[in-house]
Design a protein around this motif. Structure first.
Motif, PDB file in Angstrom:
ATOM      1  N   GLU A 204       0.440  -1.040  -0.349  1.00 52.03           N
ATOM      2  CA  GLU A 204       0.281  -0.334  -0.061  1.00 52.03           C
ATOM      3  C   GLU A 204       1.092   1.418   0.229  1.00 52.03           C
ATOM      4  O   GLU A 204       0.812   2.136  -0.611  1.00 52.03           O
ATOM      5  CB  GLU A 204      -0.692   0.501   0.982  1.00 52.03           C
ATOM      6  CG  GLU A 204      -2.517  -0.934   0.541  1.00 52.03           C
ATOM      7  CD  GLU A 204      -2.871  -1.261   2.390  1.00 52.03           C
ATOM      8  OE1 GLU A 204      -2.145  -0.954   3.166  1.00 52.03           O
ATOM      9  OE2 GLU A 204      -3.646  -2.245   1.867  1.00 52.03           O
ATOM     10  N   LYS A 205       1.862   1.385   1.052  1.00 52.62           N
ATOM     11  CA  LYS A 205       2.865   2.452   1.151  1.00 52.62           C
ATOM     12  C   LYS A 205       3.486   3.046  -0.671  1.00 52.62           C
ATOM     13  O   LYS A 205       3.774   3.830  -1.059  1.00 52.62           O
ATOM     14  CB  LYS A 205       3.925   2.111   2.059  1.00 52.62           C
ATOM     15  CG  LYS A 205       3.917   2.588   2.664  1.00 52.62           C
ATOM     16  CD  LYS A 205       5.261   2.600   4.348  1.00 52.62           C
ATOM     17  CE  LYS A 205       4.759   1.578   5.185  1.00 52.62           C
ATOM     18  NZ  LYS A 205       6.382   1.830   6.362  1.00 52.62           N
ATOM     19  N   THR A 206       3.691   1.366  -1.052  1.00 53.83           N
ATOM     20  CA  THR A 206       4.641   1.515  -2.759  1.00 53.83           C
ATOM     21  C   THR A 206       3.300   2.297  -3.359  1.00 53.83           C
ATOM     22  O   THR A 206       3.449   3.338  -4.087  1.00 53.83           O
ATOM     23  CB  THR A 206       4.933   0.457  -3.320  1.00 53.83           C
ATOM     24  OG1 THR A 206       5.185  -0.031  -2.258  1.00 53.83           O
ATOM     25  CG2 THR A 206       5.441  -0.036  -4.688  1.00 53.83           C
TER      26      THR A 206
ATOM     27  N   ALA B 200      15.226  -2.351  -2.413  1.00 52.70           N
ATOM     28  CA  ALA B 200      14.128  -1.491  -1.192  1.00 52.70           C
ATOM     29  C   ALA B 200      15.006  -0.365  -1.127  1.00 52.70           C
ATOM     30  O   ALA B 200      15.891   0.373  -1.220  1.00 52.70           O
ATOM     31  CB  ALA B 200      15.151  -2.832  -0.199  1.00 52.70           C
ATOM     32  N   VAL B 201      13.988   0.194  -0.600  1.00 54.56           N
ATOM     33  CA  VAL B 201      14.893   2.324  -0.001  1.00 54.56           C
ATOM     34  C   VAL B 201      15.649   1.781   1.382  1.00 54.56           C
ATOM     35  O   VAL B 201      15.188   1.158   2.193  1.00 54.56           O
ATOM     36  CB  VAL B 201      13.016   2.772   0.603  1.00 54.56           C
ATOM     37  CG1 VAL B 201      13.971   4.158   1.847  1.00 54.56           C
ATOM     38  CG2 VAL B 201      12.781   3.097  -0.164  1.00 54.56           C
ATOM     39  N   MET B 202      17.050   2.457   0.742  1.00 56.13           N
ATOM     40  CA  MET B 202      18.552   2.562   1.362  1.00 56.13           C
ATOM     41  C   MET B 202      18.104   3.526   2.557  1.00 56.13           C
ATOM     42  O   MET B 202      17.912   5.004   1.792  1.00 56.13           O
ATOM     43  CB  MET B 202      19.491   2.340   0.702  1.00 56.13           C
ATOM     44  CG  MET B 202      19.884   1.419   0.057  1.00 56.13           C
ATOM     45  SD  MET B 202      20.760   1.091  -1.528  1.00 56.13           S
ATOM     46  CE  MET B 202      20.722   0.923  -2.728  1.00 56.13           C
TER      47      MET B 202
ATOM     48  N   ASP C 206      12.316   9.910   9.746  1.00 59.32           N
ATOM     49  CA  ASP C 206      11.557   9.326   8.690  1.00 59.32           C
ATOM     50  C   ASP C 206      11.509   8.148   7.887  1.00 59.32           C
ATOM     51  O   ASP C 206      12.806   7.991   7.371  1.00 59.32           O
ATOM     52  CB  ASP C 206      10.696  10.091   7.604  1.00 59.32           C
ATOM     53  CG  ASP C 206       9.440   9.807   6.818  1.00 59.32           C
ATOM     54  OD1 ASP C 206       8.569   9.968   7.285  1.00 59.32           O
ATOM     55  OD2 ASP C 206       9.772   8.632   6.260  1.00 59.32           O
ATOM     56  N   THR C 207      11.265   7.090   7.881  1.00 60.43           N
ATOM     57  CA  THR C 207      11.660   5.428   7.211  1.00 60.43           C
ATOM     58  C   THR C 207      11.951   5.957   5.526  1.00 60.43           C
ATOM     59  O   THR C 207      12.638   5.411   5.199  1.00 60.43           O
ATOM     60  CB  THR C 207      10.382   4.951   7.155  1.00 60.43           C
ATOM     61  OG1 THR C 207       9.765   4.072   8.279  1.00 60.43           O
ATOM     62  CG2 THR C 207      10.748   3.204   5.935  1.00 60.43           C
ATOM     63  N   LEU C 208      11.026   6.842   5.433  1.00 67.53           N
ATOM     64  CA  LEU C 208      11.574   7.825   3.395  1.00 67.53           C
ATOM     65  C   LEU C 208      12.774   8.447   3.678  1.00 67.53           C
ATOM     66  O   LEU C 208      11.972   9.471   3.909  1.00 67.53           O
ATOM     67  CB  LEU C 208      10.919   7.563   2.654  1.00 67.53           C
ATOM     68  CG  LEU C 208       8.931   6.408   3.030  1.00 67.53           C
ATOM     69  CD1 LEU C 208       7.710   7.394   2.495  1.00 67.53           C
ATOM     70  CD2 LEU C 208       9.993   5.224   2.223  1.00 67.53           C
TER      71      LEU C 208
ATOM     72  N   ALA D 164      13.285   4.140  -6.000  1.00 63.40           N
ATOM     73  CA  ALA D 164      14.354   2.849  -5.248  1.00 63.40           C
ATOM     74  C   ALA D 164      13.061   1.436  -6.407  1.00 63.40           C
ATOM     75  O   ALA D 164      13.600   0.689  -6.159  1.00 63.40           O
ATOM     76  CB  ALA D 164      13.584   2.233  -3.317  1.00 63.40           C
ATOM     77  N   ASN D 165      11.774   1.892  -5.830  1.00 63.15           N
ATOM     78  CA  ASN D 165      10.987   1.354  -7.176  1.00 63.15           C
ATOM     79  C   ASN D 165      11.124   0.495  -8.469  1.00 63.15           C
ATOM     80  O   ASN D 165      10.744  -0.566  -8.557  1.00 63.15           O
ATOM     81  CB  ASN D 165       9.562   1.631  -6.452  1.00 63.15           C
ATOM     82  CG  ASN D 165       9.056   1.406  -5.041  1.00 63.15           C
ATOM     83  OD1 ASN D 165       9.633   0.661  -4.410  1.00 63.15           O
ATOM     84  ND2 ASN D 165       8.032   1.601  -4.985  1.00 63.15           N
ATOM     85  N   LYS D 166      11.678   1.571  -9.552  1.00 59.41           N
ATOM     86  CA  LYS D 166      12.345   2.291 -11.005  1.00 59.41           C
ATOM     87  C   LYS D 166      13.561   0.911 -10.174  1.00 59.41           C
ATOM     88  O   LYS D 166      13.396   0.802 -11.829  1.00 59.41           O
ATOM     89  CB  LYS D 166      12.434   3.593 -10.719  1.00 59.41           C
ATOM     90  CG  LYS D 166      11.375   4.351 -11.485  1.00 59.41           C
ATOM     91  CD  LYS D 166      10.881   4.087 -12.836  1.00 59.41           C
ATOM     92  CE  LYS D 166       9.490   5.177 -13.116  1.00 59.41           C
ATOM     93  NZ  LYS D 166       8.542   4.211 -13.583  1.00 59.41           N
TER      94      LYS D 166
HETATM   95  P1  GDP Z   1      11.183   1.180   9.294  1.00 62.11           P
HETATM   96  O1  GDP Z   1      10.472   0.397  10.466  1.00 62.11           O
HETATM   97  O2  GDP Z   1      10.984   2.094   9.538  1.00 62.11           O
HETATM   98  O3  GDP Z   1      12.027   0.651   9.079  1.00 62.11           O
HETATM   99  O4  GDP Z   1      10.060   0.808   8.168  1.00 62.11           O
HETATM  100  P2  GDP Z   1       8.992  -0.543   6.992  1.00 62.11           P
HETATM  101  O5  GDP Z   1       8.298  -1.375   8.121  1.00 62.11           O
HETATM  102  O6  GDP Z   1       7.833   0.502   7.015  1.00 62.11           O
HETATM  103  O7  GDP Z   1       9.940  -0.994   6.470  1.00 62.11           O
HETATM  104  C1  GDP Z   1      11.007  -1.542   5.799  1.00 62.11           C
HETATM  105  C2  GDP Z   1      12.158  -1.255   5.447  1.00 62.11           C
HETATM  106  O8  GDP Z   1      11.145  -1.241   3.957  1.00 62.11           O
HETATM  107  C3  GDP Z   1      12.133   0.100   4.845  1.00 62.11           C
HETATM  108  O9  GDP Z   1      13.217   0.427   6.248  1.00 62.11           O
HETATM  109  C4  GDP Z   1      12.682   0.331   3.941  1.00 62.11           C
HETATM  110  O10 GDP Z   1      14.162  -0.319   3.313  1.00 62.11           O
HETATM  111  C5  GDP Z   1      11.830  -0.256   2.871  1.00 62.11           C
HETATM  112  N1  GDP Z   1      11.139  -0.002   2.495  1.00 62.11           N
HETATM  113  C6  GDP Z   1       9.518   0.112   3.159  1.00 62.11           C
HETATM  114  N2  GDP Z   1       8.713   1.492   2.289  1.00 62.11           N
HETATM  115  C7  GDP Z   1       9.122   1.319   1.234  1.00 62.11           C
HETATM  116  C8  GDP Z   1       8.804   1.210  -0.962  1.00 62.11           C
HETATM  117  O11 GDP Z   1       7.445   1.899  -0.430  1.00 62.11           O
HETATM  118  N3  GDP Z   1       9.726   0.634  -1.257  1.00 62.11           N
HETATM  119  C9  GDP Z   1      10.202  -0.065  -1.529  1.00 62.11           C
HETATM  120  N4  GDP Z   1      11.493   0.132  -2.564  1.00 62.11           N
HETATM  121  N5  GDP Z   1      11.010   0.072   0.030  1.00 62.11           N
HETATM  122  C10 GDP Z   1      10.652   0.804   1.063  1.00 62.11           C
END
Ligand code: GDP
Length: 194
Positions: free
Chosen positions: A66-68, A157-159, A128-130, A151-153
């Motif tokens: 869903e986030k994607t 995973a998001v680094m 923030d995660t992103l 990252a999706n392109k």
């Molecule tokens: P965290 O707890 O802050 O690490 O975040 P999440 O548990 O939501 O996501 C786990 C990991 O997935 C994140 O740390 C990112 O490396 C990766 N990630 C999260 N959202 C996305 C996204 O939308 N696209 C991609 N490619 N990777 C994602």
């Protein structure tokens, strides 16, 4: 009931954090905020260890999808062209696979951090995660500009430099998973414990 100073959380410096030479910087930021390092080790995780680290439940996996989807909608990208579907329950597992591959790509550093509100303070310092929207001054905001759009392109995973537990319950589970019977150390920090 534990003393507030005894709260612990789990952190991993991810492959991009290790490869950017940020292990010391990450530890410094925790220590600067009166958090105590009580266990620390570099290691190469196995596929199975990583596979068991990330939740396998439908809800977590669909949330990743869903986030994607929301990123694709925000930037007007074509999800169907990139994933062959717009079904978040099918996209979630794909992202999870990228995550495991990324986490295997270099040694990691696992850390147990202790202190008052350790879980929340570490999340605050991480940002923030992103990374593209993480505030400047946070670990992710200062050392990465990665975004799901990119990252999706690139089908990865998001680094975002570090992983850190989201709740005390998750911390307990992750510490058990990654440290097993390894010791957690006890010492008094000057200015913090005495
Ligand atoms: P965290 O707890 O802050 O690490 O975040 P999440 O548990 O939501 O996501 C786990 C990991 O997935 C994140 O740390 C990112 O490396 C990766 N990630 C999260 N959202 C996305 C996204 O939308 N696209 C991609 N490619 N990777 C994602």
């Amino acid at each position: 009931m534990k003393h507030p100073k005894e709260e612990i959380t789990y952190v991993m410096v991810k492959p991009d954090g290790v490869r950017k030479g940020l292990i010391g910087e990450v530890i410094k930021r925790f220590e600067q905020h009166d958090l105590k390092i009580v266990a620390l080790e570099m290691f190469q995780p196995s596929h199975d260890q990583l596979n068991d680290h990330y939740p396998k439940d439908e809800a977590w996996i669909t949330r990743l999808g869903e986030k994607t989807k929301s990123t694709y909608e925000k930037y007007g990208y074509d999800m169907l062209a990139d994933f062959g579907t717009t079904d978040t329950s099918k996209i979630g597992p794909e992202i999870r696979k990228w995550l495991v591959e990324y986490m295997k790509s270099a040694p990691l550093v696992k850390i147990i951090v202790q202190g008052v509100h350790a879980v929340d303070i570490v999340r605050k310092l991480a940002g923030d995660t992103l990374p593209y929207r993480a505030t400047v001054g946070t670990i992710r905001g200062d050392f990465s500009i990665d975004s799901p759009a990119l990252a999706n392109k690139e089908k990865r995973a998001v680094m975002n430099i570090i992983h850190c537990s989201e709740t005390p319950e998750e911390a307990e589970h992750e510490i058990k998973h990654w440290f097993g019977k390894s010791p957690i150390y006890n010492y008094k920090r000057f200015g913090v414990d005495e």
